[in-house]
Write a protein that holds these residues in place. Structure first.
Motif: not given
Length: 204
Positions: A4-11, A67-70, A84-89
């Motif tokens: 969520x914190x990373x996703x907010x960067x793209x919104x 997810x927004x970036x993806x 493109x997919x969601x994954x845990x690094x």
């Protein structure tokens, strides 16, 4: 960790690291034939680097937690051989796939010292023996460094035989951001090879 914190960067417009195109270092690597076989783009964001590599005819999988970036990356794929997919690094073994080339452009420097070996070990679970990993990260060789700058020793301490890797080279480079002007911020471009060693660091 939650994305969520990373996703907010793209919104609310482009993220600070979203420069609207591939990084020059990635373009140079691609032009020199640095990408071969199946390619993994770790922390792909909106996919500019992945899509550039895919334009060469190579199959590319990009993963991120935003997810927004993806969604933006998938929309921009335009029929190119990119997924493109969601994954845990830190748990990439769950992808169930392996790759000949791995690109990390701006992900490594987001981990703290304890997480870096876990991340390196996680990458090794999806890299074929002999695979090449490129890491482009903020450098501690200032001035005007980016946030969370990394030293050469930080890279060498994470990518060891115990985590499945051998560092071949660490060269100074630049990484573009939206806040560092046309020349970008100081960076390291590390070339790292997947070895045969047993992985001793937990990737749970």
């Amino acid at each position: 960790m939650t994305g969520l914190p990373w996703d907010a960067s793209y919104q609310d417009g482009p993220a600070p690291w979203d420069v609207g195109g591939p990084q020059p270092a990635v373009v140079r690597l691609a032009a020199a034939g640095g990408f071969t076989g199946a390619v993994l783009d770790a922390g792909c964001g909106t996919g500019e680097n992945a899509l550039h590599v895919a334009s060469l005819g190579l199959p590319v999988l990009g993963f991120d937690v935003a997810e927004t970036a993806l969604a933006i990356a998938a929309e921009n794929a335009q029929g190119r051989n990119a997924e493109f997919t969601v994954a845990d690094a830190l748990g990439l073994h769950r992808l169930g796939r392996t790759f000949d080339t791995v690109l990390d452009c701006g992900l490594f420097h987001t981990f703290d010292a304890d997480e870096r070996p876990r991340y390196a070990a996680s990458l090794s679970t999806v890299a074929k023996p002999g695979a090449t990993l490129y890491v482009l990260c903020f450098s501690d060789a200032g001035p005007d460094t980016g946030p969370h700058p990394i030293s050469r020793d930080d890279l060498r301490e994470a990518f060891t035989s115990q985590t499945g890797w051998a560092v071949a080279a660490i060269e100074p480079d630049r990484v573009l951001t939206r806040f560092h002007g046309d020349s970008g911020a100081p960076a390291w471009l590390a070339t790292i090879t997947r070895g045969q060693a047993c992985i001793e660091v937990s990737v749970r």
